[in-house]
Design a protein around this motif. Structure first.
Motif, mmCIF file in Angstrom:
data_model
loop_
_atom_site.group_PDB
_atom_site.id
_atom_site.type_symbol
_atom_site.label_atom_id
_atom_site.label_comp_id
_atom_site.label_asym_id
_atom_site.label_seq_id
_atom_site.Cartn_x
_atom_site.Cartn_y
_atom_site.Cartn_z
ATOM 1 N N ILE A 1 -7.898 4.616 3.202
ATOM 2 C CA ILE A 1 -7.333 3.361 2.711
ATOM 3 C C ILE A 1 -8.419 2.363 2.302
ATOM 4 O O ILE A 1 -8.158 1.468 1.506
ATOM 5 C CB ILE A 1 -6.354 2.761 3.749
ATOM 6 C CG1 ILE A 1 -5.563 1.557 3.216
ATOM 7 C CG2 ILE A 1 -7.006 2.361 5.013
ATOM 8 C CD1 ILE A 1 -4.190 1.914 2.858
ATOM 9 N N THR B 1 0.848 -1.209 0.000
ATOM 10 C CA THR B 1 0.000 0.000 0.000
ATOM 11 C C THR B 1 0.879 1.253 0.000
ATOM 12 O O THR B 1 0.515 2.272 -0.585
ATOM 13 C CB THR B 1 -0.977 0.010 1.203
ATOM 14 O OG1 THR B 1 -0.277 -0.363 2.381
ATOM 15 C CG2 THR B 1 -2.128 -0.931 0.962
ATOM 16 N N GLY B 2 2.068 1.165 0.635
ATOM 17 C CA GLY B 2 2.999 2.298 0.586
ATOM 18 C C GLY B 2 3.395 2.611 -0.853
ATOM 19 O O GLY B 2 3.425 3.782 -1.262
ATOM 20 N N TYR C 1 -0.801 -3.355 4.920
ATOM 21 C CA TYR C 1 -2.229 -3.258 5.232
ATOM 22 C C TYR C 1 -2.682 -4.586 5.803
ATOM 23 O O TYR C 1 -2.325 -5.605 5.232
ATOM 24 C CB TYR C 1 -3.039 -2.926 3.977
ATOM 25 C CG TYR C 1 -4.529 -2.776 4.214
ATOM 26 C CD1 TYR C 1 -5.043 -1.602 4.757
ATOM 27 C CD2 TYR C 1 -5.418 -3.811 3.917
ATOM 28 C CE1 TYR C 1 -6.410 -1.467 4.988
ATOM 29 C CE2 TYR C 1 -6.778 -3.671 4.135
ATOM 30 C CZ TYR C 1 -7.267 -2.504 4.673
ATOM 31 O OH TYR C 1 -8.623 -2.360 4.906
ATOM 32 N N ARG D 1 8.292 6.730 13.011
ATOM 33 C CA ARG D 1 7.529 5.683 12.318
ATOM 34 C C ARG D 1 7.427 4.418 13.173
ATOM 35 O O ARG D 1 6.413 3.728 13.166
ATOM 36 C CB ARG D 1 8.137 5.387 10.948
ATOM 37 C CG ARG D 1 8.089 6.608 10.012
ATOM 38 C CD ARG D 1 8.540 6.290 8.615
ATOM 39 N NE ARG D 1 7.639 5.359 7.986
ATOM 40 C CZ ARG D 1 8.024 4.291 7.292
ATOM 41 N NH1 ARG D 1 9.292 4.042 7.116
ATOM 42 N NH2 ARG D 1 7.139 3.490 6.761
ATOM 43 N N ARG E 1 -3.048 -1.790 9.195
ATOM 44 C CA ARG E 1 -2.071 -1.142 10.063
ATOM 45 C C ARG E 1 -2.711 -0.528 11.302
ATOM 46 O O ARG E 1 -2.079 0.279 11.983
ATOM 47 C CB ARG E 1 -1.405 -0.014 9.283
ATOM 48 C CG ARG E 1 0.042 -0.342 8.884
ATOM 49 C CD ARG E 1 0.463 0.725 7.927
ATOM 50 N NE ARG E 1 1.852 1.010 7.966
ATOM 51 C CZ ARG E 1 2.645 0.917 6.901
ATOM 52 N NH1 ARG E 1 2.183 0.486 5.746
ATOM 53 N NH2 ARG E 1 3.904 1.266 6.983
ATOM 54 N N LEU F 1 0.464 7.614 9.627
ATOM 55 C CA LEU F 1 -0.398 6.827 8.749
ATOM 56 C C LEU F 1 -1.460 7.728 8.140
ATOM 57 O O LEU F 1 -1.919 8.665 8.800
ATOM 58 C CB LEU F 1 -1.106 5.721 9.547
ATOM 59 C CG LEU F 1 -0.231 4.692 10.248
ATOM 60 C CD1 LEU F 1 -1.117 3.645 10.932
ATOM 61 C CD2 LEU F 1 0.731 4.019 9.279
ATOM 62 N N GLN G 1 -8.647 -0.929 10.601
ATOM 63 C CA GLN G 1 -8.284 -1.490 9.282
ATOM 64 C C GLN G 1 -8.417 -3.011 9.269
ATOM 65 O O GLN G 1 -8.695 -3.604 8.228
ATOM 66 C CB GLN G 1 -6.857 -1.087 8.896
ATOM 67 C CG GLN G 1 -6.725 0.374 8.521
ATOM 68 C CD GLN G 1 -5.342 0.734 7.997
ATOM 69 O OE1 GLN G 1 -4.565 -0.117 7.598
ATOM 70 N NE2 GLN G 1 -5.038 2.025 8.018
HETATM 71 P P1 AMP Z 1 5.294 1.678 3.742
HETATM 72 O O1 AMP Z 1 5.873 1.761 2.364
HETATM 73 O O2 AMP Z 1 4.466 0.449 3.964
HETATM 74 O O3 AMP Z 1 6.346 1.856 4.796
HETATM 75 O O4 AMP Z 1 4.275 2.898 3.889
HETATM 76 C C1 AMP Z 1 4.705 4.229 3.720
HETATM 77 C C2 AMP Z 1 3.634 5.177 4.225
HETATM 78 O O5 AMP Z 1 2.422 4.985 3.471
HETATM 79 C C3 AMP Z 1 3.211 4.998 5.679
HETATM 80 O O6 AMP Z 1 4.089 5.619 6.591
HETATM 81 C C4 AMP Z 1 1.834 5.646 5.646
HETATM 82 O O7 AMP Z 1 1.919 7.061 5.633
HETATM 83 C C5 AMP Z 1 1.286 5.211 4.309
HETATM 84 N N1 AMP Z 1 0.560 3.930 4.416
HETATM 85 C C6 AMP Z 1 0.839 2.774 3.769
HETATM 86 N N2 AMP Z 1 -0.034 1.827 4.094
HETATM 87 C C7 AMP Z 1 -0.888 2.385 4.972
HETATM 88 C C8 AMP Z 1 -2.024 1.907 5.698
HETATM 89 N N3 AMP Z 1 -2.449 0.648 5.584
HETATM 90 N N4 AMP Z 1 -2.654 2.770 6.524
HETATM 91 C C9 AMP Z 1 -2.260 4.036 6.654
HETATM 92 N N5 AMP Z 1 -1.186 4.551 6.030
HETATM 93 C C10 AMP Z 1 -0.510 3.736 5.186
#
Ligand code: AMP
Length: 187
Positions: free
Chosen positions: A65, A32-33, A87, A146, A89, A59, A93
């Motif tokens: 999301i 999801t990131g 996801y 984080r 998180r 987040l 959710q």
């Molecule tokens: P990641 O690449 O998984 O470390 O995600 C990077 C950023 O994307 C996180 O720090 C959040 O800001 C946002 N993000 C990704 N997935 C989610 C989620 N399931 N819920 C909320 N924010 C998310």
């Protein structure tokens, strides 16, 4: 379609394991990131909202999301399976994930929970900052933030998942290969 969820703190190696498991299982890796970063690059409304939260190491709101995840399921309906990275998180959710999967007839077969001590996460974050193109990796002020967000919101979500889904805990402190072997032998 089946789903395997991979969870754990930032810098625990989820993405690396997903890249390997994608080949081993022939499931598609969905981060999801990555979805949010690509929305940001394309300058979409979701991408602009994401940018604000990314800069704070936070987040995005749970409400945002839901649509993103529903679209992921619809866009990938012909896949045999998905490995879901990032996801759910948070506790809400988890409920949304289960409700959407029930509605769409998707089975959540396993949740892989990778555990790594905070000291080690911070060492890995520093290393990753030297090679990563991600804005939130390059800003070292966000590393601890984080991890704190993980402790505050995601960890309770993982505990909650343990009451609802088949969650397998893995010690992610060792080598990449060791962890992959442990995961594959459990699946
Ligand atoms: P990641 O690449 O998984 O470390 O995600 C990077 C950023 O994307 C996180 O720090 C959040 O800001 C946002 N993000 C990704 N997935 C989610 C989620 N399931 N819920 C909320 N924010 C998310």
């Amino acid at each position: 379609m089946k789903i395997i969820v991979i969870t754990g703190p930032p810098y625990s190696g989820k993405g690396t394991q997903c890249e390997i498991l994608e080949k081993v299982l022939s499931y598609k890796h969905i981060s999801t990131g990555d979805v949010f970063r690509s929305e940001k690059e394309n300058g979409t409304e979701i991408g602009n909202i994401f940018k604000e939260y990314e800069q704070k190491g936070e987040l995005v709101p749970d409400s945002l999301i839901i649509d993103v995840f529903t679209k992921i399921i619809d866009d990938n309906s012909s896949e045999v399976g998905l490995i879901l990275d990032g996801y759910p998180r948070s506790k809400p959710q988890v409920d949304d994930l289960i409700a959407i999967c029930n509605y769409k007839g998707v089975v959540i077969s396993n949740v892989l929970n990778i555990e790594v001590p905070t000291d080690e996460l911070l060492i890995r974050a520093k290393k990753r900052a030297t090679t990563s193109n991600r804005d939130d990796d390059k800003d070292s002020n966000l590393h601890l933030k984080r991890i704190e967000v993980f402790e505050e919101l995601t960890k309770p979500g993982i505990e909650y998942m343990k009451t609802k889904l088949n969650v397998l805990d893995f010690d992610g402190f060792g080598s990449i290969e060791d962890l992959t072997n442990k995961i594959v032998s459990c699946l």
